[in-house]
Write a protein that holds these residues in place. Structure first.
Motif, PDB file in Angstrom:
ATOM      1  N   HIS A 177       0.878  -1.171   0.000  1.00 42.56           N
ATOM      2  CA  HIS A 177       0.000   0.000   0.000  1.00 42.56           C
ATOM      3  C   HIS A 177       0.914   1.219   0.000  1.00 42.56           C
ATOM      4  N   VAL A 178       1.012   1.881  -1.131  1.00 42.52           N
ATOM      5  CA  VAL A 178       1.923   3.022  -1.254  1.00 42.52           C
ATOM      6  C   VAL A 178       1.163   4.311  -0.933  1.00 42.52           C
ATOM      7  N   SER A 179       1.660   5.065   0.057  1.00 41.91           N
ATOM      8  CA  SER A 179       1.004   6.335   0.413  1.00 41.91           C
ATOM      9  C   SER A 179       1.401   7.405  -0.607  1.00 41.91           C
ATOM     10  N   THR A 180       0.401   8.003  -1.240  1.00 42.27           N
ATOM     11  CA  THR A 180       0.654   9.076  -2.207  1.00 42.27           C
ATOM     12  C   THR A 180       1.421  10.217  -1.548  1.00 42.27           C
ATOM     13  N   ALA A 181       1.000  10.563  -0.343  1.00 42.76           N
ATOM     14  CA  ALA A 181       1.648  11.691   0.363  1.00 42.76           C
ATOM     15  C   ALA A 181       3.119  11.372   0.612  1.00 42.76           C
ATOM     16  N   GLU A 182       3.391  10.112   1.000  1.00 44.48           N
ATOM     17  CA  GLU A 182       4.774   9.729   1.304  1.00 44.48           C
ATOM     18  C   GLU A 182       5.662   9.854   0.073  1.00 44.48           C
ATOM     19  N   VAL A 183       5.163   9.450  -1.062  1.00 39.56           N
ATOM     20  CA  VAL A 183       5.965   9.541  -2.306  1.00 39.56           C
ATOM     21  C   VAL A 183       6.267  10.997  -2.628  1.00 39.56           C
ATOM     22  N   PHE A 184       5.216  11.846  -2.517  1.00 42.18           N
ATOM     23  CA  PHE A 184       5.419  13.255  -2.881  1.00 42.18           C
ATOM     24  C   PHE A 184       6.297  13.996  -1.884  1.00 42.18           C
ATOM     25  N   GLN A 185       6.418  13.443  -0.670  1.00 38.42           N
ATOM     26  CA  GLN A 185       7.275  14.111   0.332  1.00 38.42           C
ATOM     27  C   GLN A 185       8.723  13.619   0.294  1.00 38.42           C
ATOM     28  N   ASP A 186       8.977  12.579  -0.512  1.00 36.74           N
ATOM     29  CA  ASP A 186      10.321  11.997  -0.530  1.00 36.74           C
ATOM     30  C   ASP A 186      11.315  12.932  -1.231  1.00 36.74           C
ATOM     31  N   PRO A 187      12.429  13.274  -0.562  1.00 33.27           N
ATOM     32  CA  PRO A 187      13.391  14.198  -1.194  1.00 33.27           C
ATOM     33  C   PRO A 187      13.996  13.640  -2.486  1.00 33.27           C
ATOM     34  N   LEU A 188      13.932  12.326  -2.657  1.00 34.74           N
ATOM     35  CA  LEU A 188      14.541  11.715  -3.865  1.00 34.74           C
ATOM     36  C   LEU A 188      13.604  11.739  -5.067  1.00 34.74           C
ATOM     37  N   LEU A 189      12.362  12.223  -4.863  1.00 30.21           N
ATOM     38  CA  LEU A 189      11.426  12.250  -5.992  1.00 30.21           C
ATOM     39  C   LEU A 189      11.872  13.326  -6.989  1.00 30.21           C
ATOM     40  N   PRO A 190      12.033  12.956  -8.289  1.00 31.86           N
ATOM     41  CA  PRO A 190      12.372  13.998  -9.275  1.00 31.86           C
ATOM     42  C   PRO A 190      11.183  14.948  -9.452  1.00 31.86           C
ATOM     43  N   ARG A 191      11.466  16.255  -9.404  1.00 34.79           N
ATOM     44  CA  ARG A 191      10.380  17.258  -9.471  1.00 34.79           C
ATOM     45  C   ARG A 191      10.676  18.311 -10.541  1.00 34.79           C
ATOM     46  N   ASP A 192      11.555  17.943 -11.505  1.00 33.49           N
ATOM     47  CA  ASP A 192      12.007  19.009 -12.422  1.00 33.49           C
ATOM     48  C   ASP A 192      11.822  18.667 -13.892  1.00 33.49           C
ATOM     49  N   THR A 193      10.858  17.811 -14.177  1.00 37.48           N
ATOM     50  CA  THR A 193      10.604  17.502 -15.594  1.00 37.48           C
ATOM     51  C   THR A 193      10.029  18.740 -16.265  1.00 37.48           C
ATOM     52  N   PRO A 194      10.655  19.203 -17.343  1.00 39.94           N
ATOM     53  CA  PRO A 194      10.136  20.443 -17.962  1.00 39.94           C
ATOM     54  C   PRO A 194       8.720  20.250 -18.505  1.00 39.94           C
ATOM     55  N   MET A 202       2.256  13.646 -26.306  1.00 37.44           N
ATOM     56  CA  MET A 202       1.460  12.534 -26.835  1.00 37.44           C
ATOM     57  C   MET A 202       2.258  11.720 -27.853  1.00 37.44           C
ATOM     58  N   SER A 203       3.359  12.313 -28.369  1.00 33.48           N
ATOM     59  CA  SER A 203       4.074  11.612 -29.454  1.00 33.48           C
ATOM     60  C   SER A 203       5.401  11.014 -28.984  1.00 33.48           C
ATOM     61  N   GLN A 204       5.759  11.234 -27.704  1.00 33.34           N
ATOM     62  CA  GLN A 204       7.055  10.684 -27.227  1.00 33.34           C
ATOM     63  C   GLN A 204       6.805   9.477 -26.334  1.00 33.34           C
ATOM     64  N   PRO A 205       7.816   8.659 -26.036  1.00 30.06           N
ATOM     65  CA  PRO A 205       7.610   7.506 -25.132  1.00 30.06           C
ATOM     66  C   PRO A 205       7.074   7.980 -23.780  1.00 30.06           C
ATOM     67  N   TRP A 206       6.159   7.235 -23.194  1.00 31.15           N
ATOM     68  CA  TRP A 206       5.484   7.654 -21.967  1.00 31.15           C
ATOM     69  C   TRP A 206       6.183   7.062 -20.738  1.00 31.15           C
ATOM     70  N   ALA A 207       6.268   7.867 -19.680  1.00 31.64           N
ATOM     71  CA  ALA A 207       6.964   7.427 -18.457  1.00 31.64           C
ATOM     72  C   ALA A 207       6.285   8.038 -17.235  1.00 31.64           C
ATOM     73  N   ASN A 208       6.638   7.468 -16.083  1.00 25.89           N
ATOM     74  CA  ASN A 208       6.082   7.934 -14.808  1.00 25.89           C
ATOM     75  C   ASN A 208       7.249   8.356 -13.918  1.00 25.89           C
ATOM     76  N   ASP A 209       7.286   9.642 -13.554  1.00 27.94           N
ATOM     77  CA  ASP A 209       8.412  10.170 -12.767  1.00 27.94           C
ATOM     78  C   ASP A 209       8.502   9.550 -11.366  1.00 27.94           C
ATOM     79  N   CYS A 210       7.414   8.939 -10.882  1.00 27.93           N
ATOM     80  CA  CYS A 210       7.444   8.371  -9.522  1.00 27.93           C
ATOM     81  C   CYS A 210       7.987   6.929  -9.517  1.00 27.93           C
ATOM     82  N   GLN A 211       8.090   6.348 -10.714  1.00 28.96           N
ATOM     83  CA  GLN A 211       8.343   4.906 -10.797  1.00 28.96           C
ATOM     84  C   GLN A 211       9.681   4.493 -10.203  1.00 28.96           C
TER      85      GLN A 211
END
Ligand SMILES: C[C@](O)(CO)[C@H](O)COP(=O)(O)OP(=O)(O)OC[C@H]1O[C@@H](n2ccc(N)nc2=O)[C@H](O)[C@@H]1O
Ligand SMILES: Nc1ncnc2c1ncn2[C@@H]1O[C@H](COP(=O)(O)OP(=O)(O)OP(=O)(O)O)[C@@H](O)[C@H]1O
Length: 284
Positions: A177-194, A202-211
């Motif tokens: 059970h992954v807490s959404t709040a915990e992920v967003f509070q993690d200092p290691l989460l990348p937060r700088d995707t332009p 819609m035309s580039q490969p799709w990814a999830n920054d939290c993964q």
């Protein structure tokens, strides 16, 4: 004459086909760019309008969520308070979606409650007004209220309808059970995707920054994703824990499901650009 029960209001799950985090706002929430698509796997809700203002919920939910915290009752109460409606409701929830899985199950239950009661109570708020109430309860609720697959920005409230292909997905729900709040509070989460234009996204490969972060913290997620990648392009939805693989044909997805290791839970579902809630609303 007791009021009838209005049955079979669906609360579909959603996938984030991509999820980019562009930065952190002053209020602590994160600016996102994401693509929401529904899948034909739903919680189901029944409603009975009552004359007294009480809100009663019957549910088969496993994880203990106190009534006061349940998003269904919070949504119903918000609608009462916003409209001044004097009556109440008895609500039945058939919980089928895994909780804390990144599938938006709680958010979807809240959205279906707002849409269904807005009709059954004859409060008749506009969709935008319902979405504003929903946003106060959760960032994912507006997309379920609008009911169309959408490119979303902001915290998830600025929506633009899109019409991607509707493939078949094999969704695996790791036992985590992954807490959404915990992920967003993690200092290691990348937060700088332009921020990128929707056409580019819609035309580039799709990814999830939290993964990457969630895979590093939850071995069950890493194992499920590693297994699924052997069969299809796969990634995590939302802040996890669920991962999904994309297949062109239902048979391909079912064949992979048949090989799922016994310790993993999974299901096959089809992508839907129009929510089954909208179909139910238009066919009372
Ligand atoms: C990440 C997504 O799953 C993508 O669909 C959603 O944006 C999450 O939406 P949600 O589960 O409804 O999240 P909420 O219940 O609103 O927020 C839970 C917590 O996650 C963090 N949160 C959520 C959404 C967001 N854009 N930025 C955040 O920082 C906040 O700390 C918030 O207190
Ligand atoms: N009716 C409900 N169904 C599921 N969860 C609920 C409900 N009411 C409150 N909750 C709480 O809300 C939390 C988040 O629920 P939800 O299922 O929306 O998140 P999720 O599946 O992680 O999806 P996402 O994070 O993408 O919104 C749950 O872990 C649970 O504690």
């Amino acid at each position: 004459m007791p009021a009838a029960i209005s049955r079979n209001w669906p609360a579909p799950a959603k996938l984030n086909l991509f999820l980019h985090i562009n930065g952190r706002r002053a209020d602590g929430y994160h600016e996102l760019q994401t693509l929401f698509q529904f899948i034909d796997c739903c919680d189901m809700l029944d409603f009975k309008v009552t004359e007294t203002p009480e809100l009663i919920l019957h549910s088969n939910m496993s994880g203990v969520v106190a009534d006061s915290d349940n998003l269904i009752l919070r949504a119903a109460k918000s609608l009462q308070q916003t409209t001044g409606f004097k009556g109440g409701a008895e609500i039945w929830l058939d919980k089928r979606l895994p909780m804390g899985g990144g599938l938006g199950g709680g958010s979807s239950d809240a959205a279906t409650t707002l849409v269904a009661l807005n009709t059954l109570w004859h409060t008749q708020l506009l969709t935008e007004e319902l979405a504003r109430i929903g946003l106060k309860l959760g960032a994912d609720i507006p997309v379920f209220i609008h009911g169309f697959a959408a490119f979303a920005e902001g915290v998830g409230e600025r929506l633009q309808a899109v019409n991607p292909s509707e493939p078949w997905y094999l969704v695996i729900a790791p036992d985590a059970h992954v807490s959404t709040a915990e992920v967003f509070q993690d200092p290691l989460l990348p937060r700088d995707t332009p921020k990128l234009a929707i056409d580019t996204l819609m035309s580039q490969p799709w990814a999830n920054d939290c993964q990457k972060l969630v895979v590093s913290k939850y071995p069950q997620v890493a194992k499920a994703l590693g297994w699924l990648l052997e069969y299809a392009p796969s990634r995590m939805t939302g802040t996890g824990a669920c991962v999904f693989g994309e297949f062109t044909q239902q048979q391909q997805a079912l064949a992979a499901l048949a090989k799922l290791p016994s310790e993993m839970q999974g299901f096959v579902a089809q992508g839907m650009n129009i929510s089954p809630l909208i179909t139910r609303l238009n066919h009372p």
